[in-house]
Design an enzyme around this catalytic site. Structure first.
Site, mmCIF file in Angstrom:
data_model
loop_
_atom_site.group_PDB
_atom_site.id
_atom_site.type_symbol
_atom_site.label_atom_id
_atom_site.label_comp_id
_atom_site.label_asym_id
_atom_site.label_seq_id
_atom_site.Cartn_x
_atom_site.Cartn_y
_atom_site.Cartn_z
ATOM 1 N N HIS A 162 0.424 4.694 4.537
ATOM 2 C CA HIS A 162 -0.154 5.321 3.335
ATOM 3 C C HIS A 162 0.343 6.749 3.168
ATOM 4 C CE1 HIS A 162 -3.895 2.455 3.205
ATOM 5 N NE2 HIS A 162 -2.749 1.839 2.996
ATOM 6 N N SER A 167 0.805 -1.221 0.000
ATOM 7 C CA SER A 167 0.000 0.000 0.000
ATOM 8 C C SER A 167 0.836 1.268 0.000
ATOM 9 C CB SER A 167 -0.945 0.011 1.209
ATOM 10 O OG SER A 167 -1.783 -1.126 1.201
#
Length: 307
Positions: free
Chosen positions: A186, A134
């Site tokens: 993230h 991610s």
């Protein structure tokens, strides 16, 4: 796009997807649960865990980007890599695309460990683990945002800025709304991707400016015959050799002139602009090394105090 087309257009994207799937299959074949792998299994296969990653196993900053926690996690990141990679890799180039992914993943993991460590010092957190691509994918998405903002094209197509902002926004909101999502990873990956992409964008602007200045020269032929009517003069003969009338037998009826539309034409962009993306990535790499070392030394100092 078929696998064969993807391999030709974006070979690194294809290899990354194969590595994600291959590692997951190996886990399952060795007995790891396909949906809920245990903490021990994830640590064994290279997950990011602060006591190990910031201790003597910094390689987990990279290995965890290829490891996924369950089948749904793999499918979600796999589709995101597929859609982002087939656009980003041709745009940035395979080598730079791979560096972008890896550095973004490392940046995400470092920020995760930094936040976790601060929580431990404050007494509000505890060591955990994280895994998945991610962070790297968010870095690629952020880089595409910058490309769309600077109107960088790939195969003549310009990315839709509004659509990219919408997709990235959904990912960030989803991360904060659903428990267990590595928000720090993230955000760290996205910030890393933004910094690298800014260097790409500046270099692209300079390269385009140099190409626009490279305009070819134009050759103009000008007639030198007089426009007014004059008496015709024969070539010199024995009867007029001694006359006072000057005769020029070497008159060129055409004057050839070359006119340049641009006086200062650079052959290539300056070397610094061509190397700027690599210089930025090298600077980020050194920064990440310092960041890891700083947290590592803080942990050692705390352990000495406890002992």
């Amino acid at each position: 796009m078929t696998i064969k087309q993807l391999l030709k257009t974006a070979p690194v994207t294809t290899l990354l997807l194969v590595s994600f799937i291959g590692l997951f299959v190996m886990q399952v074949l060795t007995g790891v649960d396909i949906n809920n792998p245990s903490t021990e299994a994830l640590i064994y296969w290279g997950a990011n865990a602060l006591p190990f990653t910031m201790g003597d196993q910094p390689w987990r900053l990279v290995s965890s980007a290829f490891l996924h926690i369950g089948l749904m996690h793999l499918l979600f990141n796999g589709f995101a890599m597929y859609f982002f990679g087939q656009v980003a890799e041709p745009m940035f180039g395979s080598a730079k695309f791979l560096a972008l992914f890896l550095l973004s993943a490392i940046g995400g993991n470092l920020l995760n460990n930094h936040v976790t460590w601060l929580g431990i010092l404050d007494g509000t957190g505890q060591p955990g683990l994280s895994a998945g691509a991610s962070g790297g994918i968010m870095g690629i998405g952020a880089a595409l945002l910058i490309a769309a903002l600077f109107k960088i094209s790939v195969n003549g197509l310009v990315l839709n800025l509004r659509s990219l902002v919408f997709i990235m926004g959904i990912n960030l909101v989803y991360g904060f709304a659903v428990p267990g999502i590595d928000n720090a990873g993230h955000i760290g990956g996205a910030i890393t991707g933004l910094l690298i992409a800014l260097a790409f964008a500046i270099a692209y602007r300079q390269r385009m400016a140099a190409m626009q200045q490279n305009i070819p020269s134009i050759t103009i032929y000008q007639n030198r015959y007089p426009t007014e009517q004059t008496d015709y003069i024969d070539s010199p003969t024995s009867s007029n050799i001694g006359s006072d009338i000057p005769v020029n037998s070497s008159i060129n009826p055409y004057d050839v002139r070359t006119v340049s539309a641009q006086s200062n034409i650079p052959a290539k962009p300056a070397m610094i602009w061509r190397l700027l993306p690599w210089m930025m990535m090298l600077l980020i790499t050194f920064g990440f090394g310092w960041w890891w070392q700083d947290i590592h030394l803080q942990i050692l100092e705390v352990l000495k105090i406890i002992e």
